[in-house]
Design an enzyme around this catalytic site. Sequence first.
Site, mmCIF file in Angstrom:
data_model
loop_
_atom_site.group_PDB
_atom_site.id
_atom_site.type_symbol
_atom_site.label_atom_id
_atom_site.label_comp_id
_atom_site.label_asym_id
_atom_site.label_seq_id
_atom_site.Cartn_x
_atom_site.Cartn_y
_atom_site.Cartn_z
ATOM 1 N N ASP A 101 38.531 1.802 -2.534
ATOM 2 C CA ASP A 101 38.094 3.200 -2.510
ATOM 3 C C ASP A 101 36.890 3.268 -1.569
ATOM 4 O O ASP A 101 36.395 2.239 -1.099
ATOM 5 C CB ASP A 101 37.707 3.656 -3.926
ATOM 6 C CG ASP A 101 37.193 5.084 -3.937
ATOM 7 O OD1 ASP A 101 37.843 5.958 -3.336
ATOM 8 O OD2 ASP A 101 36.123 5.356 -4.521
ATOM 9 N N SER A 102 36.377 4.471 -1.373
ATOM 10 C CA SER A 102 35.184 4.624 -0.538
ATOM 11 C C SER A 102 33.932 4.106 -1.247
ATOM 12 O O SER A 102 32.896 3.947 -0.609
ATOM 13 C CB SER A 102 34.986 6.098 -0.187
ATOM 14 O OG SER A 102 34.722 6.831 -1.361
ATOM 15 N N TYR A 161 34.330 9.610 2.096
ATOM 16 C CA TYR A 161 35.488 9.731 2.977
ATOM 17 C C TYR A 161 35.922 11.196 3.116
ATOM 18 O O TYR A 161 36.617 11.557 4.062
ATOM 19 C CB TYR A 161 36.674 8.939 2.391
ATOM 20 C CG TYR A 161 36.683 7.455 2.697
ATOM 21 C CD1 TYR A 161 35.590 6.803 3.264
ATOM 22 C CD2 TYR A 161 37.825 6.699 2.420
ATOM 23 C CE1 TYR A 161 35.633 5.434 3.538
ATOM 24 C CE2 TYR A 161 37.884 5.343 2.700
ATOM 25 C CZ TYR A 161 36.791 4.707 3.262
ATOM 26 O OH TYR A 161 36.842 3.363 3.535
ATOM 27 N N CYS A 203 42.164 5.810 -3.836
ATOM 28 C CA CYS A 203 41.421 6.840 -3.115
ATOM 29 C C CYS A 203 42.416 7.921 -2.716
ATOM 30 O O CYS A 203 43.351 7.665 -1.949
ATOM 31 C CB CYS A 203 40.780 6.220 -1.865
ATOM 32 S SG CYS A 203 39.940 7.430 -0.841
ATOM 33 N N GLU A 223 27.815 8.886 -6.167
ATOM 34 C CA GLU A 223 27.356 7.643 -5.512
ATOM 35 C C GLU A 223 25.837 7.500 -5.623
ATOM 36 O O GLU A 223 25.308 6.397 -5.653
ATOM 37 C CB GLU A 223 27.783 7.617 -4.035
ATOM 38 C CG GLU A 223 29.274 7.386 -3.819
ATOM 39 C CD GLU A 223 29.732 5.966 -4.127
ATOM 40 O OE1 GLU A 223 28.961 5.013 -3.909
ATOM 41 O OE2 GLU A 223 30.883 5.810 -4.613
ATOM 42 N N CYS A 245 40.299 13.182 -7.116
ATOM 43 C CA CYS A 245 39.404 12.240 -6.438
ATOM 44 C C CYS A 245 39.038 11.235 -7.522
ATOM 45 O O CYS A 245 38.658 11.628 -8.635
ATOM 46 C CB CYS A 245 38.160 12.954 -5.920
ATOM 47 S SG CYS A 245 36.858 11.802 -5.383
ATOM 48 N N HIS A 304 36.605 9.467 -8.004
ATOM 49 C CA HIS A 304 35.220 9.503 -8.494
ATOM 50 C C HIS A 304 35.051 10.447 -9.698
ATOM 51 O O HIS A 304 34.157 10.251 -10.519
ATOM 52 C CB HIS A 304 34.270 10.009 -7.403
ATOM 53 C CG HIS A 304 33.878 8.987 -6.383
ATOM 54 N ND1 HIS A 304 34.725 8.543 -5.406
ATOM 55 C CD2 HIS A 304 32.698 8.335 -6.183
ATOM 56 C CE1 HIS A 304 34.099 7.663 -4.637
ATOM 57 N NE2 HIS A 304 32.859 7.520 -5.093
HETATM 58 N N1 DGL Z 1 37.311 8.537 -4.406
HETATM 59 C C1 DGL Z 1 37.937 8.970 -3.204
HETATM 60 C C2 DGL Z 1 39.064 9.908 -3.466
HETATM 61 O O1 DGL Z 1 39.774 9.695 -4.420
HETATM 62 C C3 DGL Z 1 37.057 9.231 -2.004
HETATM 63 C C4 DGL Z 1 35.992 10.232 -2.148
HETATM 64 C C5 DGL Z 1 35.051 10.299 -0.950
HETATM 65 O O2 DGL Z 1 34.577 9.265 -0.519
HETATM 66 O O3 DGL Z 1 34.811 11.418 -0.462
HETATM 67 O O4 DGL Z 1 39.321 10.822 -2.734
#
Ligand code: DGL
Length: 271
Positions: free
Chosen positions: A10-11, A42, A73, A153, A187, A189
């Site tokens: 993931d990012s 990302y 991600c 983050e 997402c 996160h």
């Molecule tokens: N957790 C990631 C996703 O599912 C990336 C989020 C990001 O870095 O903007 O999209």
Amino acid sequence: MDTRPIGIFDSGLGGLTAVRALVKAAPWESFVYFGDTANAPYGDKSPAELAELSGHNIRLLLAQDVKAILVACNTSTSNAMDAMVRQARGTPLIGVINAAAAEAAAATKTGKLAVLATAATVRSGAYERAIREMLPEAEVTAVACPRLVPLIEGGHTDPADPELCGSVQEYAGPVRAAGADTVILGCTHYPIVKASIEAALAPGTALIDSGAASVGTLLAELAARDALGDKKSAGSRRFFCSARLADFARHGAAFLGWQMERVDQIDIGRF
Ligand code: DGL
């Protein structure tokens, strides 16, 4: 049987939501996790940039001799899957979108669904397409939430955090207005701040965790290939990130509920 590790990326911290689900469902599986903290978020990047970054991540994981890769991600899955398949050279790749869309389609009673996701995932239209394949009449409201990943983050995960609360309230507004009964946390996160999101939505709204949903697909794919690990042993766990190692380890442990045994910081540009 295949005792090699699963690769997950993931990012940043988001893919740990998939890790948590994997450890619960299949504690015998070994894995290598990479969080690209040097390049997060990302969600504000172009498809070309995402293909480039995701390619580095795939090559890093292939260098660890992984048996399959979980793209934990949504942003990479929705923008860079074709490029990643080319890089993977036959190693199975599992994305997060289809599993989450299927779980959401099964959960909705009204056919009104919403997706909270990054700007790049919303722009791709991937969730709308995946949901409408299963539910052609579905009404899908997609809301870009660009402030959430930087907040998460940065460790702003306490439900009382004023910046987090303000952002979540704003992003939940269109979802409430649309009357969605099922919301995809599109997402990986976002489950880290699930309590805040839940509190901002209508009571009883079903929330779908895209990372956790994809773990079922991953394990089914491994089983179909006779590539599950040794169920009698405890899997090994290895973590990499590309920047801010101490923050990654600290915030990650707070979310997982256990310390990462080993985290290494690497220069992802080398891969
Ligand atoms: N957790 C990631 C996703 O599912 C990336 C989020 C990001 O870095 O903007 O999209």
